[in-house]
Design an enzyme around this catalytic site. Structure first.
Site, PDB file in Angstrom:
ATOM      1  N   ASP A  95       0.857  -1.515   0.097  1.00  0.00           N
ATOM      2  CA  ASP A  95       0.052  -0.053   0.051  1.00  0.00           C
ATOM      3  C   ASP A  95       0.773   1.126  -0.007  1.00  0.00           C
ATOM      4  O   ASP A  95       2.166   1.104   0.682  1.00  0.00           O
ATOM      5  CB  ASP A  95      -0.686   0.171   1.142  1.00  0.00           C
ATOM      6  CG  ASP A  95      -2.154   0.735   1.466  1.00  0.00           C
ATOM      7  OD1 ASP A  95      -3.282   0.524   0.624  1.00  0.00           O
ATOM      8  OD2 ASP A  95      -2.014   2.126   1.019  1.00  0.00           O
ATOM      9  N   ASN A 102       4.371   2.149  -4.532  1.00  0.00           N
ATOM     10  CA  ASN A 102       3.152   2.703  -5.287  1.00  0.00           C
ATOM     11  C   ASN A 102       2.941   1.731  -6.103  1.00  0.00           C
ATOM     12  O   ASN A 102       3.296   0.684  -6.981  1.00  0.00           O
ATOM     13  CB  ASN A 102       3.862   3.504  -6.592  1.00  0.00           C
ATOM     14  CG  ASN A 102       2.956   4.143  -7.082  1.00  0.00           C
ATOM     15  OD1 ASN A 102       1.743   3.818  -7.713  1.00  0.00           O
ATOM     16  ND2 ASN A 102       2.831   5.413  -7.761  1.00  0.00           N
ATOM     17  N   ALA A 103       1.630   0.767  -6.264  1.00  0.00           N
ATOM     18  CA  ALA A 103       1.179   0.090  -6.627  1.00  0.00           C
ATOM     19  C   ALA A 103       1.626  -0.313  -8.209  1.00  0.00           C
ATOM     20  O   ALA A 103       2.008  -1.174  -8.722  1.00  0.00           O
ATOM     21  CB  ALA A 103      -0.661  -0.513  -6.443  1.00  0.00           C
ATOM     22  N   CYS A 161     -14.847   0.398  -6.106  1.00  0.00           N
ATOM     23  CA  CYS A 161     -15.776   0.973  -5.662  1.00  0.00           C
ATOM     24  C   CYS A 161     -16.064   2.404  -6.567  1.00  0.00           C
ATOM     25  O   CYS A 161     -16.996   3.164  -5.643  1.00  0.00           O
ATOM     26  CB  CYS A 161     -15.363   1.415  -4.410  1.00  0.00           C
ATOM     27  SG  CYS A 161     -13.672   1.961  -4.314  1.00  0.00           S
TER      28      CYS A 161
HETATM   29  N1  SAH Z   1      -8.943  -3.823   0.573  1.00  0.00           N
HETATM   30  C1  SAH Z   1      -8.602  -2.956   1.316  1.00  0.00           C
HETATM   31  C2  SAH Z   1      -9.150  -1.446   1.725  1.00  0.00           C
HETATM   32  C3  SAH Z   1      -8.187  -0.570   0.266  1.00  0.00           C
HETATM   33  S1  SAH Z   1      -8.311   0.987  -0.064  1.00  0.00           S
HETATM   34  C4  SAH Z   1      -9.935  -3.336   2.287  1.00  0.00           C
HETATM   35  O1  SAH Z   1     -10.855  -4.007   2.478  1.00  0.00           O
HETATM   36  O2  SAH Z   1      -9.826  -2.804   4.185  1.00  0.00           O
HETATM   37  C5  SAH Z   1      -7.198   1.249  -1.171  1.00  0.00           C
HETATM   38  C6  SAH Z   1      -6.376   1.710  -0.566  1.00  0.00           C
HETATM   39  O3  SAH Z   1      -5.666   1.793  -1.708  1.00  0.00           O
HETATM   40  C7  SAH Z   1      -5.863   2.523   0.493  1.00  0.00           C
HETATM   41  O4  SAH Z   1      -4.806   2.428   1.425  1.00  0.00           O
HETATM   42  C8  SAH Z   1      -4.246   3.271  -0.372  1.00  0.00           C
HETATM   43  O5  SAH Z   1      -4.107   4.018   0.489  1.00  0.00           O
HETATM   44  C9  SAH Z   1      -4.151   2.670  -1.448  1.00  0.00           C
HETATM   45  N2  SAH Z   1      -3.464   3.504  -2.046  1.00  0.00           N
HETATM   46  C10 SAH Z   1      -4.409   4.429  -2.930  1.00  0.00           C
HETATM   47  N3  SAH Z   1      -2.832   4.732  -3.891  1.00  0.00           N
HETATM   48  C11 SAH Z   1      -2.024   3.532  -4.350  1.00  0.00           C
HETATM   49  C12 SAH Z   1      -1.509   3.498  -4.985  1.00  0.00           C
HETATM   50  N4  SAH Z   1      -1.222   4.219  -5.932  1.00  0.00           N
HETATM   51  N5  SAH Z   1      -0.685   2.328  -5.332  1.00  0.00           N
HETATM   52  C13 SAH Z   1      -0.502   2.038  -3.711  1.00  0.00           C
HETATM   53  N6  SAH Z   1      -2.063   1.810  -2.723  1.00  0.00           N
HETATM   54  C14 SAH Z   1      -2.635   2.856  -2.379  1.00  0.00           C
END
Ligand code: SAH
Length: 389
Positions: free
Chosen positions: A244, A272-273, A333
């Protein structure tokens, strides 16, 4: 004040949608302050409903009732919240649940999450903000909670001319709590976590990965506090990696792994994803299961295409990381991306990746977030489990 709908407006309001836009309203009689309750009538003068009014918002009126005799007072809010609670109990969402899901519970722009004895509330329109006292009193009366907190630090409030705030609505309490879900425990930071602190909408979907993660190497991207990752470990995954971008989320994910005794199986990194998916595919890393649950990619109609491109990109990259016969778990979402559009995008990504998808499950949000067919925004979560052949 009495407001009259224009002569030629769509069927939407009449067929059950509670929002009335500024350009749908014609004449009015009497005056109203922003946030006041007004009565809405059709062009021809028949009663439509009562709701709260905000001239500063594009959504001019949000209807609370279509019953002319129903009085909007403190008791009204108590009754609505109590009904919503009875419904949650009936369908089996008791310990933790989205107690109020706005429009779907006939309380537009109100969100209340229940995390065992704690409640987190969002009032996202001026008209509902005005009843915050009555809402808190109702929660006190029904639940005798250990704490109530408002997470109104959300930008949509500015569209209603309101400030962004957060804080206690009960006596102060320790906002770092623990909730139980599917036999696991999770730290929830009510004050500084994302949205209300925890994503209850995925609570059933987390259970849905049970059979496909057993014995495998699992990657969870956009893992937040590691909820899917911990479920994977709980259901027998050999190794789990969670990624994350938020350091705070990753720190909590690590604490969640410790809390459940899976610190040796579940590892988390703040990265970063988009970089990770690209780089690890190049490096030849492969997983049995990859799970993606990104944040909403757009909140405006102009950017729907961009959001679709984003979904295609991350899913394509994820598929490249999946061993033949492995599984993709992918969610969206984004309210403005309807289910069919999301599915089409995933299948388009599979085509580009030269992989075939075999659908295992196609799901939506947990039933404590009810879907009302006439109010499309109530169905927002898309969740697919597919084998990647
Ligand atoms: N699956 C989780 C919710 C995910 S919410 C659950 O059920 O609890 C989305 C997440 O994506 C957030 O924690 C946010 O910090 C992360 N995020 C946003 N942009 C991102 C990126 N570019 N790389 C990695 N994580 C990211």
């Amino acid at each position: 004040m009495k407001c009259f709908l224009r002569k030629k407006i769509g069927e939407r309001v009449i067929s059950g949608h509670p929002w009335i836009f500024g350009n749908e309203l014609g004449d009015s009689e009497g005056a109203a302050e922003p946030g006041d309750i007004v009565e809405v009538y059709s062009y021809g003068g028949s009663f439509v409903g009562k709701g709260y009014y905000n001239p500063a918002s594009q959504i001019r009126v949000r209807l609370l009732t279509r019953d002319k005799n129903e009085v909007i007072d403190d008791q009204f809010f108590f009754n609505r919240i109590n009904e919503a609670w009875e419904y949650r109990k009936q369908i089996g969402y008791v310990e933790n649940c989205r107690l109020i899901f706005g429009e779907a519970d006939q309380l537009p722009a109100l969100i209340i999450d229940k995390f065992n004895d704690y409640f987190v509330l969002q009032t996202l329109a001026l008209g509902i903000e005005k009843w915050k006292g009555a809402i808190v009193a109702a929660l006190e009366k029904i639940f005798s909670p250990k704490g109530i907190y408002e997470r109104n630090d959300v930008p949509v409030r500015t569209l209603e001319g309101m400030e962004q705030i957060k804080g206690f609505l009960s006596a102060p309490f320790d906002t770092n709590i623990i909730l139980n879900e599917n036999g696991l425990k999770f730290h929830v930071d009510i004050e500084n976590g994302q949205k209300t602190g925890y994503f209850l909408d995925q609570q059933d979907n987390r259970r849905a990965i049970k059979e496909i993660v057993r014995g495998g190497d699992v990657l969870e991207v956009f893992c937040y506090t590691g909820t899917f990752a911990l479920h994977a470990a709980h259901y027998g995954a050999k190794s789990v990696m969670g990624v994350d971008i938020s350091e705070h989320a990753v720190a909590t994910a690590r604490r969640n792994a410790e809390l459940n005794g899976y610190a040796d199986i579940c590892k988390f990194e703040a990265m970063n994803a988009f970089d990770v998916l690209k780089q690890w595919a190049k490096e030849g890393k492969r997983y049995d299961t990859v799970m993606l649950d990104p944040p909403a990619f757009t909140k405006s109609r102009e950017n729907i295409q961009k959001a679709v491109t984003g979904y295609k990109e991350i899913n394509l990259r994820a598929m490249k990381l999946i061993k033949p016969g492995g599984f993709l778990v992918t969610a969206s979402c984004t309210n403005l991306v309807p289910p069919e559009m999301f599915l089409d995008t995933i299948y388009a990504a599979a085509k580009d990746a030269k992989r075939t998808l075999r659908q295992v499950e196609w799901r939506t949000q947990a039933s404590d977030h009810p879907i009302i067919r006439n109010i499309p925004s109530t169905q927002y979560l898309k969740f697919l489990i597919a084998q990647v052949v």
